[in-house]
Design a protein around this motif. Structure first.
Motif, PDB file in Angstrom:
ATOM      1  N   ASP A  47       9.744  36.996 -17.439  1.00 55.51           N
ATOM      2  CA  ASP A  47      10.611  35.994 -16.812  1.00 55.51           C
ATOM      3  C   ASP A  47      10.724  34.658 -16.118  1.00 55.51           C
ATOM      4  O   ASP A  47      10.874  34.687 -15.667  1.00 55.51           O
ATOM      5  N   ARG A  48       9.406  35.044 -15.870  1.00 53.36           N
ATOM      6  CA  ARG A  48       8.391  34.017 -15.171  1.00 53.36           C
ATOM      7  C   ARG A  48       7.389  32.578 -15.505  1.00 53.36           C
ATOM      8  O   ARG A  48       7.213  32.111 -15.003  1.00 53.36           O
ATOM      9  N   CYS A  49       7.686  32.980 -17.282  1.00 52.95           N
ATOM     10  CA  CYS A  49       7.260  31.618 -17.908  1.00 52.95           C
ATOM     11  C   CYS A  49       8.594  31.240 -18.950  1.00 52.95           C
ATOM     12  O   CYS A  49       8.874  31.668 -18.696  1.00 52.95           O
ATOM     13  N   VAL A  83      10.467  24.093 -10.901  1.00 51.08           N
ATOM     14  CA  VAL A  83      10.530  25.272 -10.143  1.00 51.08           C
ATOM     15  C   VAL A  83      10.743  26.333  -8.833  1.00 51.08           C
ATOM     16  O   VAL A  83      10.354  26.538  -8.261  1.00 51.08           O
ATOM     17  N   SER A  84      12.422  25.380  -8.774  1.00 50.55           N
ATOM     18  CA  SER A  84      12.642  26.173  -7.994  1.00 50.55           C
ATOM     19  C   SER A  84      13.506  27.030  -7.419  1.00 50.55           C
ATOM     20  O   SER A  84      13.775  27.954  -6.930  1.00 50.55           O
ATOM     21  N   ALA A  85      13.814  27.507  -9.111  1.00 53.28           N
ATOM     22  CA  ALA A  85      13.711  29.017  -9.460  1.00 53.28           C
ATOM     23  C   ALA A  85      12.371  29.982 -10.260  1.00 53.28           C
ATOM     24  O   ALA A  85      11.750  29.109 -10.332  1.00 53.28           O
ATOM     25  N   LYS A  86      13.350  30.728 -10.207  1.00 51.71           N
ATOM     26  CA  LYS A  86      12.328  31.841 -10.214  1.00 51.71           C
ATOM     27  C   LYS A  86      11.597  31.752 -12.235  1.00 51.71           C
ATOM     28  O   LYS A  86      10.370  31.804 -12.232  1.00 51.71           O
ATOM     29  N   THR A  87      12.374  31.260 -12.826  1.00 53.89           N
ATOM     30  CA  THR A  87      11.910  30.853 -14.155  1.00 53.89           C
ATOM     31  C   THR A  87      11.840  29.063 -14.169  1.00 53.89           C
ATOM     32  O   THR A  87      12.486  28.907 -13.991  1.00 53.89           O
ATOM     33  N   PRO A  88      10.634  28.617 -14.252  1.00 51.26           N
ATOM     34  CA  PRO A  88      10.343  27.208 -14.459  1.00 51.26           C
ATOM     35  C   PRO A  88      11.551  26.575 -15.468  1.00 51.26           C
ATOM     36  O   PRO A  88      11.725  26.980 -16.539  1.00 51.26           O
ATOM     37  N   PRO A 501      12.353  27.877  -2.005  1.00 52.33           N
ATOM     38  CA  PRO A 501      13.297  29.059  -4.171  1.00 52.33           C
ATOM     39  C   PRO A 501      12.344  29.283  -4.760  1.00 52.33           C
ATOM     40  O   PRO A 501      12.106  27.741  -4.938  1.00 52.33           O
ATOM     41  N   GLY A 502      11.788  29.850  -4.837  1.00 48.01           N
ATOM     42  CA  GLY A 502      11.463  29.782  -6.634  1.00 48.01           C
ATOM     43  C   GLY A 502       9.788  30.352  -6.162  1.00 48.01           C
ATOM     44  O   GLY A 502       9.447  30.261  -5.285  1.00 48.01           O
ATOM     45  N   PRO A 503       9.031  30.558  -7.399  1.00 47.50           N
ATOM     46  CA  PRO A 503       7.287  30.767  -7.642  1.00 47.50           C
ATOM     47  C   PRO A 503       6.357  29.452  -6.622  1.00 47.50           C
ATOM     48  O   PRO A 503       6.562  28.255  -6.091  1.00 47.50           O
ATOM     49  N   GLU A 504       5.904  30.197  -6.009  1.00 54.35           N
ATOM     50  CA  GLU A 504       4.610  29.559  -4.445  1.00 54.35           C
ATOM     51  C   GLU A 504       3.758  29.361  -4.942  1.00 54.35           C
ATOM     52  O   GLU A 504       2.951  28.086  -5.405  1.00 54.35           O
ATOM     53  N   ILE A 505       3.477  29.597  -6.348  1.00 56.39           N
ATOM     54  CA  ILE A 505       2.007  30.096  -7.137  1.00 56.39           C
ATOM     55  C   ILE A 505       2.296  29.217  -8.570  1.00 56.39           C
ATOM     56  O   ILE A 505       3.346  29.922  -9.246  1.00 56.39           O
ATOM     57  N   VAL A 506       1.897  28.479  -9.450  1.00 61.14           N
ATOM     58  CA  VAL A 506       2.440  27.715 -10.435  1.00 61.14           C
ATOM     59  C   VAL A 506       1.083  27.995 -11.096  1.00 61.14           C
ATOM     60  O   VAL A 506       0.151  26.893 -10.404  1.00 61.14           O
TER      61      VAL A 506
END
Length: 522
Positions: A47-49, A83-88, A501-506
């Motif tokens: 759920d992070r992709c 990418v401000s949420a958990k899932t782009p 918010p959201g992931p830091e590494i993409v």
């Protein structure tokens, strides 16, 4: 398309056979949200992709400080993500941008060639450079609105039409949304191709762009950067027999343009005095901007000629890995004098097409290897004292930290890709302060490496200042049993700016479908 074919794409991309399918893309370093070292925490990768589109999207870049980024999707689409949420997810107010049939607005359809997008570089929140091969060009794209930008493109009257056949006629100016990089390259007398044959024999006279001398058109546009008031564009110049054990490359080139993005309208034209610079080696695959003090440089990744070891149908493994044929290097061009002033020799190391990533302090440059699980690194501190003019490029072998003979090893994953089939492919690296994140496509891992630059270490920075900290198995390794699994991580970046918010590494994943993934950093 079969999964067997897809699994080979990254290596074909590395030699320029299909630049748009390159796994790695120089996405720059980040601040990790301005905090300390980031630690990857994976709860549930699924759920992070988010799906991007086709397999192996070649690159992406953040549109300034914040959560907006643009992914280059094969063959000719730019896709925005928030990418401000958990899932782009798709951002509000922006839609994917597909290139029009007349991408550069020259009044003619891009035919019979069509642009194949290779990379995106964000110069500012208002300007991105999008490189394309096949129909060789750099497109001017506005990342905040998702539209192409018209530039006034001109050519000095001193040029011949054959020098830049798809640009406006010499002495004229036209409004364009793209800059043709299809330029005439005139190597010096006696120049050889990557096989050691004279260019006069390698290129038929009927193919010369200058009838008076052995010459050829630049091809496989691979990277672009604005440094000062100049735009530098690298061209791999692939020759005959692509995708074979003895692929031919013609001498690599860097095309130089004078550019003013801030004028109204913005302007660009080939530099009248030094329109093309020949590199020290074959297969120029990227351009990185580097500035120190009052000095401004373009660092050119010279991957070297690269052959392909084809799959052996009699084995269960799917072989498709690179064979280095010529020496690699990082060339250094002075952006003001337009001289190639220095070169870092890297041996038979095949640095990644993602280009050099510079640490936040500006001391070191790091790039992955396409032929092994290793990082290559150079010490940039000698550049500030380089002369602006040299008889021959300065040999900076004494400032190389890791090269073909002694690379920094990325740990192999237990049960990972067999060395006989996929010996290593470090797609890209990103810095977060003193921490490196490196994606390795064969094993499907993200390696975490700490770098200690405290106390002004000597030149070159000692190898023991680099320490492997962690190996994160994010995707499946490339093995005969993992077809259909999420595999082959590619371009990676640390989200710039303050924490949010959201992931830091993409990062991107290429197989079996293109995906943009993000993981938390704390």
């Amino acid at each position: 398309m079969s999964h067997n074919s897809v699994s080979k794409f990254p290596l074909f991309a590395a030699i320029g056979v299909a630049a748009a399918l390159c796994l790695g893309s120089k996405c720059g370093g980040g601040s990790g949200g301005g905090g300390g070292k980031a630690t990857i925490v994976i709860e549930s990768p699924d759920d992070r992709c988010t799906a991007v589109g086709d397999a192996f999207p070649p690159g992406f870049a953040f549109a300034g400080i914040g959560a907006l980024l643009w992914v280059v999707d094969f063959p000719a689409t730019l896709v925005p993500f928030d990418v401000s949420a958990k899932t782009p997810q798709a951002p509000i107010g922006l839609a994917p941008f597909a290139l029009p049939v007349d991408s550069d607005s020259d009044g003619r359809a891009d035919f019979p060639l069509r642009p194949v997008l290779d990379d995106i570089e964000i110069d500012s929140p208002e300007l991105a450079l999008v490189t394309a091969s096949s129909y060789e060009e750099v497109l001017f794209f506005r990342p905040d609105t998702g539209a192409l930008i018209p530039f006034d493109v001109s050519v000095a009257a001193s040029f011949e039409k054959a020098d830049n056949p798809l640009l406006p006629d010499p002495g004229t100016l036209e409004s364009r949304t793209g800059l043709s990089t299809f330029a005439c390259v005139r190597p010096p007398a006696g120049a050889l191709d990557s096989r050691g044959d004279p260019i006069a024999m390698s290129v038929p006279a009927a193919g010369y762009c200058d009838p008076a001398t052995p010459s050829y058109r630049s091809s496989f546009t691979s990277g672009a950067q604005i440094v000062g008031d100049r735009l530098f564009v690298s061209s791999s110049n692939l020759g005959d027999d692509p995708g074979t054990l003895n692929t031919q490359f013609l001498p690599a080139s860097v095309e130089v343009y004078d550019i003013d993005p801030a004028s109204n309208p913005p302007t660009v034209e080939p530099n009248e005095f030094v329109p093309v610079i020949l590199t020290t080696g074959f297969n120029a695959t990227h351009v990185t901007r580097y500035e120190v003090g009052s000095r401004r440089f373009a660092l050119i990744t010279i991957t070297g000629a690269l052959g392909i070891v084809r799959d052996d149908p009699d084995t269960d493994e799917v072989e498709a890995f690179g064979l280095p044929l010529t020496q690699a290097a990082i060339d250094v061009i002075d952006a003001d004098t337009l001289e190639l002033v220095a070169s870092y020799p890297l041996g038979l190391s095949s640095p990644s097409t993602s280009g050099v990533t510079v640490d936040p302090t500006g001391r070191i440059g790091v790039v992955g290897s396409l032929i092994g699980r290793a990082l290559l690194a150079i010490d940039l501190s000698p550049l500030e004292s380089l002369p602006g003019s040299v008889a021959q490029p300065v040999d900076l072998a004494g400032a190389v930290i890791f090269d073909a003979d002694e690379g920094f090893p990325i740990p192999a994953r237990a049960g990972g890709a067999p060395v006989s089939a996929c010996p290593g492919f470090v797609s890209d690296v990103a810095f977060d302060g003193g921490t490196i994140y490196a994606t390795e496509a064969c094993d499907g891992t993200i390696a975490v490496i700490d770098v200690d630059l405290d106390g002004n270490p000597p030149v070159p920075v000692p190898a023991d200042r680099f320490t492997a900290v962690e190996l994160v198995p994010f995707a499946s390794p490339v093995t005969a049993s993992t077809f259909g699994d999420r595999r082959q991580p590619g371009a990676i970046a640390v989200r710039p700016g303050p924490p949010g918010p959201g992931p830091e590494i993409v990062f991107l994943v290429g197989d079996p479908d293109g995906e943009l993934c993000g993981v938390d950093a704390i």
